[in-house]
Design a protein around this motif. Structure first.
Motif, PDB file in Angstrom:
ATOM      1  N   HIS A  92      49.058  46.092  36.355  1.00 27.46           N
ATOM      2  CA  HIS A  92      48.112  46.303  37.440  1.00 27.46           C
ATOM      3  C   HIS A  92      46.833  46.857  36.840  1.00 27.46           C
ATOM      4  CE1 HIS A  92      51.317  46.252  40.712  1.00 27.46           C
ATOM      5  NE2 HIS A  92      52.019  46.300  39.586  1.00 27.46           N
ATOM      6  N   GLN A 109      42.938  48.951  37.887  1.00 24.53           N
ATOM      7  CA  GLN A 109      42.111  49.621  38.888  1.00 24.53           C
ATOM      8  C   GLN A 109      40.731  49.871  38.305  1.00 24.53           C
ATOM      9  OE1 GLN A 109      43.783  53.220  40.554  1.00 24.53           O
ATOM     10  NE2 GLN A 109      42.527  53.001  42.384  1.00 24.53           N
ATOM     11  N   LYS A 141      37.560  50.753  43.335  1.00 21.37           N
ATOM     12  CA  LYS A 141      38.367  49.662  43.883  1.00 21.37           C
ATOM     13  C   LYS A 141      39.828  50.054  43.942  1.00 21.37           C
ATOM     14  CE  LYS A 141      35.330  45.858  42.495  1.00 21.37           C
ATOM     15  NZ  LYS A 141      35.278  44.522  41.843  1.00 21.37           N
ATOM     16  N   GLU A 142      40.586  49.311  44.743  1.00 15.33           N
ATOM     17  CA  GLU A 142      42.012  49.564  44.834  1.00 15.33           C
ATOM     18  C   GLU A 142      42.737  48.964  43.626  1.00 15.33           C
ATOM     19  OE1 GLU A 142      42.505  49.687  49.717  1.00 15.33           O
ATOM     20  OE2 GLU A 142      43.543  48.170  48.526  1.00 15.33           O
ATOM     21  N   ARG A 143      43.890  49.528  43.355  1.00 15.86           N
ATOM     22  CA  ARG A 143      44.720  48.987  42.271  1.00 15.86           C
ATOM     23  C   ARG A 143      45.245  47.619  42.699  1.00 15.86           C
ATOM     24  NH1 ARG A 143      48.899  53.003  39.341  1.00 15.86           N
ATOM     25  NH2 ARG A 143      46.951  54.204  39.427  1.00 15.86           N
ATOM     26  N   GLU A 144      45.214  46.676  41.758  1.00 16.41           N
ATOM     27  CA  GLU A 144      45.659  45.322  42.069  1.00 16.41           C
ATOM     28  C   GLU A 144      46.629  44.819  41.010  1.00 16.41           C
ATOM     29  OE1 GLU A 144      42.518  42.443  41.995  1.00 16.41           O
ATOM     30  OE2 GLU A 144      41.817  43.010  39.999  1.00 16.41           O
ATOM     31  N   TRP A 190      55.517  54.126  36.662  1.00 12.39           N
ATOM     32  CA  TRP A 190      54.185  53.789  36.155  1.00 12.39           C
ATOM     33  C   TRP A 190      53.952  54.416  34.789  1.00 12.39           C
ATOM     34  CZ3 TRP A 190      50.987  50.453  38.708  1.00 12.39           C
ATOM     35  CH2 TRP A 190      51.285  50.179  40.043  1.00 12.39           C
TER      36      TRP A 190
END
Length: 118
Positions: free
Chosen positions: A37, A39, A43-46, A108
């Protein structure tokens, strides 16, 4: 529990390549999927890419054809090969493991910075 350690981030010029590594330890036999992922600031984590226990892979549309996720089971390590990097790929990249132990748990890593200069 599973511990994840990422490495391989850095500064690269646009068009360049980097390979990120995610080394897992602990209850690695319970891992069902590992994903990368990212980030970016503000911005949001993608989700960028994910490899499942059956070997299937998923990619975000923005990285298809440029990024490749792979794994080395003997080393308990998942890689993200990133080619043709763009400035918009600049972000902190995180490794995530989905573990099944009666229920699903998500682990994570600490993240690794990737900066692509134009």
């Amino acid at each position: 529990q599973v511990q994840l350690v990422e490495s391989g981030g850095g500064l690269v010029q646009a068009g360049g390549s980097l390979r990120l590594s995610c080394a897992a330890s602990g209850s690695t036999s319970s891992i069902k999927a590992v994903g990368w992922h990212r980030q970016a600031p503000g911005k949001e984590r993608e989700l960028v890419a994910r490899i499942n226990s059956n070997g299937s892979r998923d990619y975000a549309d923005s990285v298809k054809g440029r990024f490749t996720i792979s794994r080395d089971n003997a080393k308990n390590t998942v890689y993200l090969q990133m080619n043709s990097l763009k400035p918009e790929d600049t972000a902190v990249y995180y490794c995530n493991a989905l573990v099944l132990s009666n229920t699903y748990y998500s682990y994570w890593g600490q993240g690794t910075q990737v900066t692509v200069s134009s």
